[in-house]
Write an enzyme that holds these catalytic residues in place. Structure first.
Site: not given
Length: 457
Positions: A43, A71
């Site tokens: 992340d 993403h």
């Protein structure tokens, strides 16, 4: 048995054949591949860095993981969420490739493509290539993932915190040599069906409560197969041709991150693939010789989804502020991310494994309001500094973090587009990080969109 030699045998040595071809250059190793990898627990904003580099890329590849990855890319005010598709799919001039190291849930792939198409992602299926050696994630793998988590909770009082996307069970099938690949699906469907049913029976023997409508699943898979067929290539041959053909810019997008790597992460609270640089070679079938720049991506602080050791975690007002300002919610799971100070021990560890050429430091703007900012620079056990990142989780959970404290810059960095537009205290923070880990910082992120990435060199 005896061997003898006579002068006649020397005939070929005295009259060697005349070389008529041109000598191949010893330095002709082909195009270099640029790799983007997570340097923390995922992340970090890899999608944004890939999106930035993909604007000039001819080929963008995924090499491992599955739709457990998440993403987010913002382009021209539109927010796209990718899980299986490479983030480079946004660039209409480049080809995207899902490599053999990726595990593919076909319903998830097509749902993701269709969902993003409604947002404006046109023609994605015409510029996507899928390796015929990639393993398939089935719906029952996802059910089993959930059952395993329930079992762990019941037996050990703690689960791993997986995404329940079937990634672990699929890699287990792969490792036990009972998995099914894209090439199997597109081959003899009768043979595929028999192997699929055997795999179902194998899991049902382990999980008696597992119910699978095999015939219904096979019917759907047959339909997906025909939609998938035009996209499928021999991935190894395709990559070889891309590397050794005309000059191309090739980009590899890693999913997950160094501290989630099956070998190097905080095991067992890790993913089931190699998300460090070696995964780029094995997940695409490319030699190490062709790996060029390796860019690591790190937030200006640290986050983690799910369970596992997190030495710099702040379970306090600072952690809540980072979580709120940073909108730290998992793209795949919707879970809140745990937040803490930047940990340079794990960044140095990730660099040891990956050999980063440079770092992209994202979300610096989230720190804008803090009076002071801490950075973890070393771990201590029983008051003594340790020079390594502990493999044993019990040891890792007991480490004391040694911090450096910096004054906050207390000003808005979101509008900065150049290095000299950042406050001096923010510049000092950035320089300390790169000097401590010994890797230059090439980009600094101060917002969501690609325009918010300040390029340093």
């Amino acid at each position: 048995m005896s061997f003898s030699w006579s002068p006649k045998d020397n005939k070929s040595c005295n009259n060697p054949p005349v070389a008529t071809g041109l000598k191949r250059s010893r330095n002709d190793t082909g195009n270099k591949v640029t790799v983007v990898l997570g340097a923390q627990w995922g992340d970090e904003g890899k999608g944004k860095v890939v999106d930035l580099l993909a604007t000039e890329a001819d080929l963008v590849c995924r090499c491992q993981g599955g739709n457990n990855a998440g993403h987010t890319v913002v382009v021209e005010g539109k927010e796209y969420d990718f899980h299986l598709l490479p983030s480079g799919i946004i660039n209409s001039k480049s080809i995207s490739l899902i490599g053999n190291g990726v595990v593919i849930h076909l319903p998830g792939l097509f749902e993701e493509g269709d969902k993003n198409e409604k947002k404006g992602l046109k023609g994605w299926d015409k510029r996507l290539i899928v390796s015929d050696r990639a393993h398939l994630v089935f719906d029952f793998h996802q059910v089993v993932d959930g059952l395993q988590e329930i079992q762990r909770q019941a037996q050990e009082g703690m689960n791993i915190g997986t995404t329940k996307k079937g990634i672990g069970p699929t890699y287990s099938s792969k490792a036990s040599r009972t998995g099914l690949r894209v090439c199997d699906l597109l081959g003899d469907f009768k043979d595929f069906s028999a192997r699929f049913k055997n795999l179902v029976k194998q899991y049902q023997s382990m999980y008696p409560t597992l119910t699978v409508d095999a015939e219904d699943q096979l019917k759907k898979l047959k339909e997906y197969a025909e939609r998938l067929r035009p996209m499928v290539r021999d991935g190894v041959y395709y990559m070889y041709e891309a590397i050794h053909g005309s000059q191309k810019k090739i980009l590899v997008e890693g999913a997950n991150a160094a501290l989630l790597d099956i070998d190097f992460g905080t095991y067992p609270y890790v993913t089931s693939s190699n998300c460090t640089v070696g995964g780029a070679c094995t997940g695409l079938g490319i030699p190490p010789l062709n790996i060029g720049d390796v860019f690591g991506v790190s937030k200006a602080y640290t986050t983690r989804v799910g369970i596992g050791a997190f030495p710099t975690e702040q379970v306090n007002a600072v952690g809540e502020l980072l979580q709120t300002r940073g909108h730290e919610i998992g793209v795949t799971t919707g879970r809140k991310r745990r937040c803490g100070w930047l940990d340079l021990v794990i960044l140095k560890y990730a660099h040891m494994i990956n050999g980063f050429s440079a770092i992209a430091l994202t979300k610096l703007d989230i720190l804008d309001v803090l009076d002071e900012i801490k950075v973890g620079v070393a771990y201590r056990i029983n008051g003594k500094r340790i020079p390594h990142f502990p493999a044993n989780l019990e040891v890792l959970q007991k480490v004391e973090v040694e911090y450096e404290t910096f004054p906050g810059w207390k000003s808005d960095t979101a509008a900065a587009r150049k290095w000299n537009e950042l406050p001096p205290k923010a510049q000092n923070y950035i320089r300390f990080i790169e000097n401590h880990i010994g890797v230059p910082i090439k980009w600094v992120g101060v917002g969501k969109s690609r325009e918010c990435m300040i390029q340093m060199f």
